[in-house]
Write a protein that holds these residues in place. Structure first.
Motif, mmCIF file in Angstrom:
data_model
loop_
_atom_site.group_PDB
_atom_site.id
_atom_site.type_symbol
_atom_site.label_atom_id
_atom_site.label_comp_id
_atom_site.label_asym_id
_atom_site.label_seq_id
_atom_site.Cartn_x
_atom_site.Cartn_y
_atom_site.Cartn_z
ATOM 1 N N LYS A 119 0.196 3.539 -2.805
ATOM 2 C CA LYS A 119 -1.033 4.326 -2.710
ATOM 3 C C LYS A 119 -0.870 5.490 -1.737
ATOM 4 N N MET A 120 -0.106 5.240 -0.660
ATOM 5 C CA MET A 120 0.022 6.273 0.366
ATOM 6 C C MET A 120 0.926 7.409 -0.081
ATOM 7 N N THR A 121 1.916 7.096 -0.953
ATOM 8 C CA THR A 121 2.898 8.120 -1.310
ATOM 9 C C THR A 121 2.946 8.402 -2.802
ATOM 10 N N GLY A 122 2.420 7.505 -3.612
ATOM 11 C CA GLY A 122 2.531 7.670 -5.049
ATOM 12 C C GLY A 122 3.821 7.108 -5.631
ATOM 13 N N TRP A 168 0.792 -1.233 0.000
ATOM 14 C CA TRP A 168 0.000 0.000 0.000
ATOM 15 C C TRP A 168 0.822 1.280 0.000
ATOM 16 N N TYR A 169 2.144 1.135 0.214
ATOM 17 C CA TYR A 169 2.998 2.325 0.179
ATOM 18 C C TYR A 169 2.808 3.124 -1.114
ATOM 19 N N THR A 199 -3.671 9.879 -6.457
ATOM 20 C CA THR A 199 -2.756 9.074 -5.662
ATOM 21 C C THR A 199 -1.650 9.988 -5.170
ATOM 22 N N PRO A 200 -1.454 10.106 -3.867
ATOM 23 C CA PRO A 200 -2.288 9.588 -2.772
ATOM 24 C C PRO A 200 -3.672 10.220 -2.772
ATOM 25 N N PRO A 201 -4.650 9.522 -2.217
ATOM 26 C CA PRO A 201 -6.012 10.037 -2.248
ATOM 27 C C PRO A 201 -6.128 11.340 -1.468
#
Lengths: 371, 592, 223
Positions: free
Chosen positions: B438-441, B435-436, B544-546
């Motif tokens: 998604k969290m940081t792009g 998921w990194y 991304t990130p949302p």
């Protein structure tokens, strides 16, 4: 591919380790071979599952590794397969549980004719009590506990008068006789454990617990406390000697009954002994040696080896030369001048002047200077 | 190719009720510190948990140094040793794993994966983190009070926990209990959020049975935690009263250090019942989110639907329910009524059945899949291996007879580390690699990731597998030193040394991971919106990130479950949950 | 642990029944299930969450807490040194106050229309007054026991008495905070729709605390 090889090697390595490493159950010295059998059954079943699941997984990782133009096989579920697996698992679990419960039933029901003895734990030493000629242990209460009556035996109970007290030192039990040990603690939780006997049980203050076994092999075995009981937990040791009936009887005679300890007579009486020897005995019966080693090894409290005449640094940074006055202060009010690095947890010694003198003499001359 | 058929009615009317205003931060403090955005709170939780977890990791290395080379360091004396053991255990179980899985992953993933804009009670969510933070501070404060932190073992058993023979029996234990009580209060605030969000804030079309298993795992773990933590709360309060005002809930008549205390009549075993009524579900509070996450990792990276989804959901629920009636298997040799052993051994071994089903289904998910061995997948398969091992040794300890020789030995230590430390932590790593992006792009570095995996996986196995055999020998746990025992062979010392070396290597390699987290944030490869080609909603966000609010203007509509991989007839090998049936096969954006 | 286990069992049965209803027979991967947005679930998004659910989840947690105390109480009771409690008769009056408070809350809940505003205000105030009276009464009961020399460390029965009444009062205090906010809004004449939810939640919470108190009181009386 590397991953699959790694998985396979791990499985082979684990199995090989099990069979070829020198570390496994210590040789059994009681009749609890049924426990070992239960372990073996469990080993075979779980071992088979371990090998099967992991090898299948390794095969999958190779066989179904990513290929660009293929897709996975679409199959949301397979009821039949899942039911089969559930059924087989349930069967395996039952095969492990059944012997387990069977042996446990044996453990919770000691034989009627088992010998009785009592194990008493306190921070951080073991004491034992045998019921004496009448075969009945006297009642106890913490309120009766004093330096002269360390196990808290009720002085008014006739059953307790002939109880044989082993305040410190080894425990002897006769071979091939079932023995039921009643376990009791005076302060915190402890656990009476002998690896060779397989069984263990906690000692809980306020209640009496039990375990039983029939020793089958002559020898001397370590008793360990296996329930964390404070700083000296790892030092709370004793030994149990599985003895011949004859040796056991002889050993038992060297210990005083409760009545004898009260009267100051009996096999362990101090009359005619040297001051140093009195001190040595006292240091053992009062549990000093549970925390203070006499061979220089580290412990809960400072070692006595080479203690006399040494210069100690105290917790407040000042220094003191260990002389008779300091030793006496440390016995009577131990938490006044604490040596740096140690916790103020020693109970004040409740001794007569003569006893203190004996202890100091033992520390001074009996243990030695260490050089 | 067959065409995916579907109901005629694909049109979904817009939601009838207007959207509620989202919380809008006005200041820097409101945006980053007292934020009410679940994603920020998630990162706050995760950072705090990992920070305190690193402290506990260093403690474990100090423990290992003492066991491998007794007496090597002067400052590890017998009392420091059991303080290290105590704090290491308590921090890892409660303050790291529980907080990280539920506060960290729960906060980040629940709203994103069920298609919500945020948690339903954002203010409470913010409070939850700050109460947790204070709980951590109180815990840390206990290191610095006179006498130091508690050394009673993480189980905090009375009487010893509050008596002078144990380190930290004054300030240490009081702060520990207060910290736990605070943690529980904070967790309850968060837990309310997770449960209500899952139940009520799912987007249109996200039925319960379309939820990813990650959400099922976190949801059920939260339910367990909400019901089980009160038991810890009760025991903590009662022990505090015993300590401070001298009640006798748990304290019988005692002679401590030659002194008759004022207590009488209480029962230490009562405490153990309460503690383990919390303590056993706690194991599943950590395990269930790991189960859920690993299911999703396996499915996504094997490009195959999770095998037996319904069984998986029911297994989670049954394991959760059963976990409340097995607690006394921690107490077989505690001196409780020995007849309880029959009941608890039976329930304990029954719980092996649904757990085994989960394992089978994971492995069968790999079977006939199209496995991409990405770094998260390595961790997921590594998890199966260690979890199988740890689960099977649980069958030894759960079986009351075998527990007689093995309880309180290193076998127990090896078992619960394998099943509750190594396995969930492998999942945590896998999840972070997953998921990194998604969290940081940005992607985490692949080579460093593989290196991290191999050393961690092989290293931890080298630590804990041989440790079981120390337990068979009878080596007790929580022992500062073993000198003077006759039944333990000399060679056990070399085994201990080997284990310690492995532990230090594994500990050191975690620095590589942390380095990777930092370096990839700046230099990592651009990830894009959906680097793993996953179906779940968090990969379908507009940004991304949302951004705050997660999904831009329009919340996604869900048309399918989370596991449409390799669907016959579809244009791609995966169909995101928000792709309507008509587009799944005709292919709007089919870059095959 | 019987009490707790019964509570857990009931809760688990409810959860299982509800899940079964939600999940039985669904085959989530099936095509027929794909396009349809199921009727049973409105597909609600982050909107108008039923806050009562949050309260009910909290009540489940509180029930778990109190049932564990009751379990602990019963287990401790079986040990030898238990002496039965001398219940202060004041507790009967307190119970009465709490019942009245709960009734007033229900009354407020039933009078939540605009035209019933004056009755609503009256009812909410009354509920609060009785709740405070209950707390005051409990405090007096503590003082009475203290005056008799019966402290928490005297006997486990008293320890439990102080502990459980204290915890119950703490819960009520939390409720009174919400009540305070609602009452202030009411007196200020805020839009009714903004107060109704608080009153609704307070009423449910009040009934819950009354129920818990009756169970605790019954337990104290009977042992």
């Amino acid at each position: 591919m590397i991953f699959a090889i790694a998985l396979i090697l791990l499985v082979i390595g684990s199995v090989a380790f099990h069979f070829f490493s020198p570390w496994y159950l210590t040789p059994l010295a009681s009749d609890w071979s049924t426990i070992d059998d239960t372990i073996n059954i469990t080993f075979w079943i779980t071992g088979a599952v371990f090998v099967a699941v992991n090898l299948f997984m390794a095969w999958c990782v190779v066989k179904f590794r990513y290929k660009k133009n293929t897709r996975s096989h679409y199959q949301p579920e397979n009821k039949k397969l899942e039911l089969w697996l559930t059924g087989l698992t349930a069967l395996g679990v039952a095969a492990m549980l059944a012997p387990g419960l069977y042996v446990w039933a044996d453990f919770v029901n000691p034989p009627e004719d088992a010998d009785i003895l009592e194990v008493v734990g306190k921070q951080w030493q073991w004491s034992y009590r045998f019921p004496g000629d009448d075969g009945v242990l006297g009642t106890v209460d913490t309120r009766h506990t004093t330096a002269a009556n360390p196990l808290g035996i009720n002085p008014n109970d006739p059953n307790g008068q002939d109880d044989i007290i082993v305040a410190t030192g080894d425990l002897h039990i006769p071979i091939d006789r079932p023995v039921k040990m009643l376990l009791r603690s005076q302060d915190v939780l402890h656990d009476f454990a002998v690896a060779e006997f397989r069984v263990k049980m906690d000692l809980v203050p306020g209640i009496v617990t039990y375990l039983w076994l029939t020793p089958t092999v002559l020898g001397t075995y370590d008793v360990l406390c296996e329930e964390l009981c404070g700083i000296g937990h790892y030092k709370m040791r004793s030994q149990v000697v599985v003895d011949t009936q004859k040796g056991y009887s002889a050993w038992l005679k060297t210990h005083p009954t409760y009545a004898q300890t009260v009267a100051g007579t009996g096999p362990a009486s101090n009359i005619g002994l040297s001051l140093v020897e009195k001190g040595r005995r006292l240091s053992q019966s009062s549990g000093c040696v549970a925390c203070h080693s006499i061979d220089g090894s580290a412990g809960v409290g400072p070692t006595w080896l080479g203690l006399y005449g040494k210069t100690e640094t105290l917790a407040d940074g000042s220094t003191v030369v260990v002389d008779e006055a300091y030793l006496k202060e440390s016995i009577v009010s131990p938490n006044v001048s604490i040596v740096q690095g140690y916790a103020p947890i020693m109970p004040p010694g409740n001794f007569t002047d003569e006893e203190i003198e004996a202890l100091i003499a033992y520390t001074k001359e009996g243990v030695g200077s260490g050089s | 190719m067959a065409i995916v058929t579907h109901d005629a009615d694909e049109y979904v009317a817009p939601a009838a009720i207007p959207e509620m205003e989202l919380y809008h931060p006005k200041t820097w403090l409101g945006r980053y510190v007292f934020s009410q955005d679940a994603k920020v709170i998630a990162i706050q939780y995760a950072c705090t948990a990992i920070a305190i977890g690193l402290v506990a990791l260093v403690m474990s290395l100090l423990i290992r140094v003492q066991l491998g080379w007794p007496g090597a360091f002067d400052f590890i004396d017998p009392s420091a040793y059991i303080q290290l053991v105590t704090m290491h255990g308590m921090i890892m179980v409660v303050y790291l794993l529980t907080a990280l899985f539920l506060g960290g992953f729960g906060n980040y993933l629940i709203p994103l994966m069920v298609g919500a804009r945020d948690m339903v009670f954002p203010y409470l969510n913010m409070l939850s983190f700050w109460v947790y933070f204070i709980a951590v501070l109180v815990l840390v404060a206990s290191f610095f009070v006179p006498g130091g932190s508690s050394g009673a073992g993480w189980t905090l058993y009375p009487p010893q926990a509050i008596l002078p023979g144990t380190p930290g029996s004054d300030g240490g234990i009081i702060l520990m209990l207060v910290s736990l009580a605070l943690f529980i209060v904070g967790f309850t605030m968060g837990g309310l959020n997770y449960v209500v969000t899952v139940l009520q804030a799912r987007t249109r079309g996200m039925t319960l049975m379309r939820m990813p298993l990650t959400i099922w795992g976190i949801f059920m773990a939260t339910v367990l935690a909400l019901l089980a933590f009160p038991a810890l709360f009760v025991s903590a309060i009662m022990m505090l009263l015993d300590k401070i005002i001298g009640t006798s809930f748990f304290m019988p008549a005692i002679i401590s250090m030659g002194e008759q205390l004022d207590y009488s009549g209480g029962s230490p075993i009562l405490f153990q019942h309460l503690f383990w009524f919390f303590g056993h579900p706690e194991v599943y509070i950590v395990a269930l989110p790991a189960f859920g996450i690993v299911s999703d990792l396996l499915s996504i990276h094997a490009r195959k639907n999770i095998f037996g989804y319904r069984m998986m959901v029911w297994a989670i629920i049954i394991i959760g329910a059963l976990s409340f009636i097995v607690w006394a298997h921690h107490m077989y040799v505690s001196g409780m009524n020995p007849y309880f052993g029959f009941f608890f051994a039976t329930t304990t071994l029954i719980i092996a059945v649904p757990t085994a089903i989960k394992v089978y289904n994971w492995v069968l998910t790999l079977w006939r899949g199209n496995i991409r061995l990405n770094v998260p997948m390595l961790f997921a398969i590594g998890f199966i291996f260690t979890f199988v091992n740890g689960g099977l040794t649980g069958l030894f300890l759960g079986n009351v007879t075998i527990d007689l020789p093995l309880s309180d030995t290193m076998f127990v230590v090896a078992h619960f580390h394998m099943v509750m430390a190594v396995s969930p932590v492998l999942v945590v790593f896998g999840a972070i690699y997953h998921w990194y992006p998604k969290m940081t792009g940005r992607m985490l570095d692949d080579t460093l990731g593989k290196f991290h995996f191999w050393v961690t996986f092989l290293g931890t196995y080298a630590i804990y597998y041989p440790m079981h055999y120390l337990g068979f020998l009878g080596v007790p746990r929580r022992y500062y030193a073993l000198e003077g025992t006759n039944f333990i062979p000399e060679s056990a010392a070399s085994l201990n040394e080997f284990i310690s070396i492995a532990a230090i290597v594994v500990g050191a390699v975690q620095l590589v991971f942390i380095y990777n987290l930092f370096i990839s944030y700046y230099r990592g490869k651009e990830a894009g919106d959906n680097p793993w080609e996953a179906t779940t909603l968090e990969w379908q966000t507009a940004d991304t990130p949302p951004q705050h609010g997660n999904f831009g203007e329009q919340l996604p509509l869900v048309y399918r479950w989370a596991y449409d991989y390799g669907v016959p007839g579809a244009t791609q090998d995966y169909i995101p949950q928000n792709v309507p049936p008509s587009k799944a096969s005709s292919g709007v954006d089919n870059a095959e | 642990m019987t009490t707790t286990l019964i509570f857990m069992a009931v809760l688990m049965i409810v959860v299982a029944w509800w899940l079964l209803r939600q999940t039985a027979g669904t085959e989530p991967w099936q095509e027929s299930a794909m396009g349809a947005i199921t009727g049973g679930h409105g597909g609600r998004s982050f909107i108008q969450v039923d806050r009562k659910l949050g309260l009910f989840v909290f009540l489940a947690v509180a029930t778990s807490l109190f049932s564990l105390f009751i379990s602990a109480y019963m287990m401790r009771m079986e040990l030898g040194d238990w002496r039965p409690l001398k219940d202060p008769s004041l507790l009967w009056w307190n119970t009465g106050a709490l019942v009245l408070s709960s009734v007033a809350m229900q009354w407020a809940r039933n009078n939540n229309k605009h035209e019933q505003l004056s009755r609503l205000r009256y009812a909410v105030l009354l509920a609060g007054v009785f709740a405070v009276a209950f707390m005051f009464g409990q405090w007096q009961a503590w003082k009475q026991l203290n005056a008799l020399g019966l402290f928490a460390y005297t006997n486990p029965a008293y320890a439990f008495f102080y502990l459980m009444t204290g915890l119950h009062a703490l819960h009520l205090m939390g409720g009174l905070v919400v009540w305070c906010l609602a009452a202030v809004k009411l007196l200020r004449g805020v839009e009714l729709s903004k107060v109704n939810l608080s009153i609704e939640l307070c009423a449910v919470y009040w009934h819950f605390l009354l129920l818990i108190w009756i169970i605790l009181f019954g337990l104290l009386l009977s042992t």
